[in-house]
Motif scaffolding. Sequence first.
Motif, PDB file in Angstrom:
ATOM      1  N   THR A  22     -23.676 -33.266 -23.055  1.00 29.53           N
ATOM      2  CA  THR A  22     -22.428 -33.311 -23.823  1.00 29.53           C
ATOM      3  C   THR A  22     -21.192 -33.428 -22.938  1.00 29.53           C
ATOM      4  OG1 THR A  22     -22.071 -30.897 -23.858  1.00 29.53           O
ATOM      5  CG2 THR A  22     -23.476 -31.846 -25.596  1.00 29.53           C
ATOM      6  N   ARG A  23     -21.358 -33.361 -21.632  1.00 28.51           N
ATOM      7  CA  ARG A  23     -20.218 -33.434 -20.710  1.00 28.51           C
ATOM      8  C   ARG A  23     -19.591 -34.825 -20.765  1.00 28.51           C
ATOM      9  NH1 ARG A  23     -18.570 -29.017 -18.051  1.00 28.51           N
ATOM     10  NH2 ARG A  23     -18.263 -30.218 -16.183  1.00 28.51           N
ATOM     11  N   PRO A  24     -18.328 -34.984 -20.294  1.00 31.54           N
ATOM     12  CA  PRO A  24     -17.650 -36.292 -20.349  1.00 31.54           C
ATOM     13  C   PRO A  24     -18.437 -37.396 -19.634  1.00 31.54           C
ATOM     14  CG  PRO A  24     -16.108 -34.554 -19.749  1.00 31.54           C
ATOM     15  CD  PRO A  24     -17.477 -33.936 -19.746  1.00 31.54           C
ATOM     16  N   ASP A  25     -18.287 -38.605 -20.147  1.00 37.29           N
ATOM     17  CA  ASP A  25     -18.996 -39.765 -19.607  1.00 37.29           C
ATOM     18  C   ASP A  25     -18.310 -40.376 -18.389  1.00 37.29           C
ATOM     19  OD1 ASP A  25     -21.043 -39.627 -21.482  1.00 37.29           O
ATOM     20  OD2 ASP A  25     -19.951 -40.868 -22.921  1.00 37.29           O
ATOM     21  N   THR A  26     -17.121 -39.887 -18.052  1.00 34.91           N
ATOM     22  CA  THR A  26     -16.415 -40.382 -16.879  1.00 34.91           C
ATOM     23  C   THR A  26     -15.992 -39.219 -16.001  1.00 34.91           C
ATOM     24  OG1 THR A  26     -14.298 -40.366 -18.033  1.00 34.91           O
ATOM     25  CG2 THR A  26     -15.524 -42.441 -18.046  1.00 34.91           C
ATOM     26  N   LEU A  27     -15.829 -39.532 -14.732  1.00 33.89           N
ATOM     27  CA  LEU A  27     -15.379 -38.559 -13.742  1.00 33.89           C
ATOM     28  C   LEU A  27     -14.109 -39.100 -13.112  1.00 33.89           C
ATOM     29  CD1 LEU A  27     -16.025 -36.032 -11.920  1.00 33.89           C
ATOM     30  CD2 LEU A  27     -17.180 -37.628 -10.397  1.00 33.89           C
ATOM     31  N   ARG A  28     -13.085 -38.267 -13.008  1.00 35.76           N
ATOM     32  CA  ARG A  28     -11.849 -38.665 -12.330  1.00 35.76           C
ATOM     33  C   ARG A  28     -11.374 -37.487 -11.503  1.00 35.76           C
ATOM     34  NH1 ARG A  28      -7.961 -42.344 -11.782  1.00 35.76           N
ATOM     35  NH2 ARG A  28      -5.843 -41.629 -11.414  1.00 35.76           N
ATOM     36  N   ILE A  29     -11.167 -37.752 -10.219  1.00 32.96           N
ATOM     37  CA  ILE A  29     -10.646 -36.760  -9.281  1.00 32.96           C
ATOM     38  C   ILE A  29      -9.373 -37.354  -8.703  1.00 32.96           C
ATOM     39  CG2 ILE A  29     -11.142 -35.366  -7.233  1.00 32.96           C
ATOM     40  CD1 ILE A  29     -13.288 -34.986  -9.380  1.00 32.96           C
ATOM     41  N   GLU A  30      -8.330 -36.531  -8.542  1.00 32.22           N
ATOM     42  CA  GLU A  30      -7.065 -37.053  -8.024  1.00 32.22           C
ATOM     43  C   GLU A  30      -6.315 -35.945  -7.300  1.00 32.22           C
ATOM     44  OE1 GLU A  30      -4.576 -39.537 -10.657  1.00 32.22           O
ATOM     45  OE2 GLU A  30      -3.027 -38.020 -10.304  1.00 32.22           O
ATOM     46  N   ARG A  31      -5.752 -36.304  -6.141  1.00 33.10           N
ATOM     47  CA  ARG A  31      -4.890 -35.398  -5.391  1.00 33.10           C
ATOM     48  C   ARG A  31      -3.742 -36.214  -4.797  1.00 33.10           C
ATOM     49  NH1 ARG A  31      -7.941 -32.562  -7.697  1.00 33.10           N
ATOM     50  NH2 ARG A  31      -8.860 -30.603  -7.028  1.00 33.10           N
ATOM     51  N   SER A  32      -2.574 -35.568  -4.634  1.00 38.21           N
ATOM     52  CA  SER A  32      -1.387 -36.231  -4.089  1.00 38.21           C
ATOM     53  C   SER A  32      -0.752 -35.390  -3.000  1.00 38.21           C
ATOM     54  CB  SER A  32      -0.345 -36.455  -5.194  1.00 38.21           C
ATOM     55  OG  SER A  32      -0.811 -37.338  -6.158  1.00 38.21           O
ATOM     56  N   LEU A  33      -0.018 -36.069  -2.134  1.00 36.94           N
ATOM     57  CA  LEU A  33       0.711 -35.408  -1.054  1.00 36.94           C
ATOM     58  C   LEU A  33       1.870 -36.307  -0.638  1.00 36.94           C
ATOM     59  CD1 LEU A  33       0.641 -32.993   1.024  1.00 36.94           C
ATOM     60  CD2 LEU A  33      -0.592 -34.551   2.527  1.00 36.94           C
ATOM     61  N   VAL A  34       3.016 -35.702  -0.319  1.00 39.82           N
ATOM     62  CA  VAL A  34       4.147 -36.478   0.188  1.00 39.82           C
ATOM     63  C   VAL A  34       4.003 -36.606   1.700  1.00 39.82           C
ATOM     64  CG1 VAL A  34       6.652 -36.554   0.495  1.00 39.82           C
ATOM     65  CG2 VAL A  34       5.681 -35.787  -1.681  1.00 39.82           C
ATOM     66  N   ILE A  35       4.089 -37.845   2.163  1.00 37.35           N
ATOM     67  CA  ILE A  35       3.985 -38.150   3.585  1.00 37.35           C
ATOM     68  C   ILE A  35       5.307 -38.775   4.010  1.00 37.35           C
ATOM     69  CG2 ILE A  35       2.774 -39.529   5.318  1.00 37.35           C
ATOM     70  CD1 ILE A  35       0.245 -39.293   3.600  1.00 37.35           C
ATOM     71  N   HIS A  36       5.835 -38.310   5.119  1.00 37.56           N
ATOM     72  CA  HIS A  36       7.130 -38.785   5.612  1.00 37.56           C
ATOM     73  C   HIS A  36       6.935 -40.023   6.483  1.00 37.56           C
ATOM     74  CE1 HIS A  36       8.833 -35.217   3.890  1.00 37.56           C
ATOM     75  NE2 HIS A  36       7.926 -34.509   4.520  1.00 37.56           N
ATOM     76  N   ALA A  37       6.538 -41.101   5.800  1.00 36.50           N
ATOM     77  CA  ALA A  37       6.321 -42.398   6.450  1.00 36.50           C
ATOM     78  C   ALA A  37       6.348 -43.451   5.349  1.00 36.50           C
ATOM     79  CB  ALA A  37       4.975 -42.420   7.181  1.00 36.50           C
ATOM     80  N   PRO A  38       6.647 -44.699   5.713  1.00 34.67           N
ATOM     81  CA  PRO A  38       6.636 -45.752   4.687  1.00 34.67           C
ATOM     82  C   PRO A  38       5.207 -46.087   4.241  1.00 34.67           C
ATOM     83  CG  PRO A  38       7.209 -46.666   6.847  1.00 34.67           C
ATOM     84  CD  PRO A  38       7.098 -45.177   7.012  1.00 34.67           C
ATOM     85  N   ALA A  39       5.095 -46.611   3.029  1.00 39.97           N
ATOM     86  CA  ALA A  39       3.791 -46.966   2.459  1.00 39.97           C
ATOM     87  C   ALA A  39       2.989 -47.873   3.386  1.00 39.97           C
ATOM     88  CB  ALA A  39       3.977 -47.628   1.099  1.00 39.97           C
ATOM     89  N   GLU A  40       3.652 -48.841   4.013  1.00 35.78           N
ATOM     90  CA  GLU A  40       2.921 -49.797   4.867  1.00 35.78           C
ATOM     91  C   GLU A  40       2.257 -49.098   6.048  1.00 35.78           C
ATOM     92  OE1 GLU A  40       6.810 -51.406   7.335  1.00 35.78           O
ATOM     93  OE2 GLU A  40       6.374 -52.158   5.335  1.00 35.78           O
ATOM     94  N   THR A  41       2.906 -48.075   6.595  1.00 36.95           N
ATOM     95  CA  THR A  41       2.320 -47.320   7.711  1.00 36.95           C
ATOM     96  C   THR A  41       1.116 -46.520   7.236  1.00 36.95           C
ATOM     97  OG1 THR A  41       4.462 -47.152   8.812  1.00 36.95           O
ATOM     98  CG2 THR A  41       2.787 -45.528   9.441  1.00 36.95           C
ATOM     99  N   ILE A  42       1.263 -45.878   6.096  1.00 40.17           N
ATOM    100  CA  ILE A  42       0.188 -45.038   5.547  1.00 40.17           C
ATOM    101  C   ILE A  42      -1.017 -45.880   5.174  1.00 40.17           C
ATOM    102  CG2 ILE A  42      -0.423 -43.464   3.679  1.00 40.17           C
ATOM    103  CD1 ILE A  42       2.712 -42.854   3.555  1.00 40.17           C
ATOM    104  N   LEU A  43      -0.762 -46.941   4.405  1.00 34.94           N
ATOM    105  CA  LEU A  43      -1.886 -47.755   3.926  1.00 34.94           C
ATOM    106  C   LEU A  43      -2.546 -48.558   5.036  1.00 34.94           C
ATOM    107  CD1 LEU A  43      -0.571 -48.852   0.412  1.00 34.94           C
ATOM    108  CD2 LEU A  43      -2.203 -47.040   0.997  1.00 34.94           C
ATOM    109  N   ALA A  44      -1.879 -48.736   6.165  1.00 38.59           N
ATOM    110  CA  ALA A  44      -2.529 -49.386   7.311  1.00 38.59           C
ATOM    111  C   ALA A  44      -3.729 -48.560   7.772  1.00 38.59           C
ATOM    112  CB  ALA A  44      -1.531 -49.579   8.451  1.00 38.59           C
ATOM    113  N   HIS A  45      -3.646 -47.238   7.652  1.00 37.62           N
ATOM    114  CA  HIS A  45      -4.765 -46.360   8.024  1.00 37.62           C
ATOM    115  C   HIS A  45      -5.900 -46.453   7.008  1.00 37.62           C
ATOM    116  CE1 HIS A  45      -2.696 -44.266  11.290  1.00 37.62           C
ATOM    117  NE2 HIS A  45      -1.616 -44.294  10.527  1.00 37.62           N
TER     118      HIS A  45
END
Length: 174
Positions: A22-45
């Motif tokens: 009877t448990r849900p048919d989908t799983l979703r996990i999510e976490r967030s954090l503020v990083i003091h760098a531009p998106a391009e620097t972060i997503l390069a990693h």
Amino acid sequence: MLVIILSLLALLVIAVLAYAATRPDTLRIERSLVIHAPAETILAHVNDFHRWRDWSPYEKLEPDMRREIGGAPSGVGATYAWQGQGKAGAGRMEITDARPDRTTIQLDFSKPFVSHNIAEFAANAQAGGTRVTWSMQGPAAYMTKLMGVFFNMDRMIGRDFETGLAALKVQSEK
């Protein structure tokens, strides 16, 4: 007396198995954090699987696991396959979308059980930095539902995401 105990035990097992269904048919996990760098620097990693050893918590599960990085050098088409002997299991990732503010990864596990998920790293500019959200979603197979009866999957996987985001923050703010 033994028959009564075995009957009660069988009833308990059936109840747990039925509840798991009877448990849900989908799983979703999510976490967030503020990083003091531009998106391009972060997503390069994130977009370069060669750099995951610097920040991914899953790299530390089995440091000597077999890894195969292929496809494009980074971004769309980059692939990463792994084969562990224990905790890491086995599977494959492929970057399917890489935009300036988001990276999407097809995440397929073959061990300890088969599952197919989508992992996403979203980077949204805000005052003081970039809010990075690491999420994973996909269908919850019966085995996942059954595990969820005994383990809090959000807390278990979420802790890994929190650890990874903290390490990604360190790498991105250097």
